[in-house]
Design an enzyme around this catalytic site. Structure first.
Site, PDB file in Angstrom:
ATOM      1  N   ASP A   1       0.850  -1.175   0.000  1.00 49.10           N
ATOM      2  CA  ASP A   1       0.000   0.000   0.000  1.00 49.10           C
ATOM      3  C   ASP A   1       0.898   1.241   0.000  1.00 49.10           C
ATOM      4  OD1 ASP A   1      -2.691   0.944   0.143  1.00 49.10           O
ATOM      5  OD2 ASP A   1      -2.401   1.475   2.242  1.00 49.10           O
ATOM      6  N   ILE A   2       0.562   2.233  -0.816  1.00 51.76           N
ATOM      7  CA  ILE A   2       1.330   3.482  -0.814  1.00 51.76           C
ATOM      8  C   ILE A   2       0.969   4.247   0.463  1.00 51.76           C
ATOM      9  CG2 ILE A   2       1.811   5.650  -2.003  1.00 51.76           C
ATOM     10  CD1 ILE A   2       0.968   4.248  -4.618  1.00 51.76           C
TER      11      ILE A   2
ATOM     12  N   GLU B   1      -4.796   2.472  -4.119  1.00 47.99           N
ATOM     13  CA  GLU B   1      -3.343   2.597  -4.035  1.00 47.99           C
ATOM     14  C   GLU B   1      -2.694   1.319  -3.508  1.00 47.99           C
ATOM     15  OE1 GLU B   1      -4.945   4.048  -0.069  1.00 47.99           O
ATOM     16  OE2 GLU B   1      -5.549   4.244  -2.144  1.00 47.99           O
TER      17      GLU B   1
END
Length: 189
Positions: free
Chosen positions: A38-39, A82
């Site tokens: 996950d960003i 994301e």
């Protein structure tokens, strides 16, 4: 099968591939690994800089993840928003962690400024890893839940890190942080 924005495989392709790889690994009794990433603080970046800038981050991060793949069977998927996933067939824990280190380092090397991140002053990712030999008494969503729980631990404990979820012989789960070495990042430079 491809995500039109990031040019990596899409969620539908992920769902089909993880099922196929689970069944194959179950028959052959080989390891299967999954990394969820996950960003970090993407929503804050996207809200401040706008959706177009956010899309550029998704494209750059997806490209960095994709470049980290060394085998044709290892593939990056846009899982949603994301979040990305990486399916690693015939891969045990140690090799999975090696790939995870490459992933986290390749995103760090992008050196994209992120003034709203609480994890770093640059764009970073959090990773959750799971490696198992599938058994016939479980279905493929099991490995997804293990990697997802490990990702949750990574985010809960500060982000910009790698966590591993492991199942013991008695069925209990444990979560451990895998420390990335600065030496590894230095070698990439």
């Amino acid at each position: 099968i491809m995500d039109s924005l990031t040019s990596v495989f899409n969620r539908r392709s992920f769902d089909e591939t993880i099922r196929t790889e689970w069944e194959r690994a179950s028959r052959s009794r080989n390891s299967l690994s999954l990394i969820m990433c996950d960003i970090d603080y993407f929503k804050k970046y996207n809200d401040f800089h706008g959706h177009q800038a956010g899309d550029e981050i998704l494209i750059k991060v997806a490209g960095a993840l994709k470049k980290s793949m060394k085998r044709s069977t290892d593939r990056v998927y846009r899982y949603g928003g994301e979040e990305f996933s990486i399916i690693l067939p015939d891969t045990g824990k140690s090799c999975c962690l090696h790939v995870a280190e490459m992933l986290i380092s390749s995103v760090r090397l992008l050196t994209i400024r992120h003034e709203f991140s609480e994890a770093s002053d640059r764009i970073t990712i959090s990773l959750g890893c799971a490696s198992i030999i599938p058994s016939r008494d479980k279905e493929f969503p099991y490995i997804v839940s293990l990697a997802d729980m490990a990702l949750y631990e990574s985010k809960k404990n500060g982000r910009n890190r790698i966590y591993v979820c492991e199942e013991s012989d008695n069925g209990s789960l444990s979560f451990t942080e895998h420390k990335t070495s600065d030496d590894y990042l230095t070698r990439l430079l």
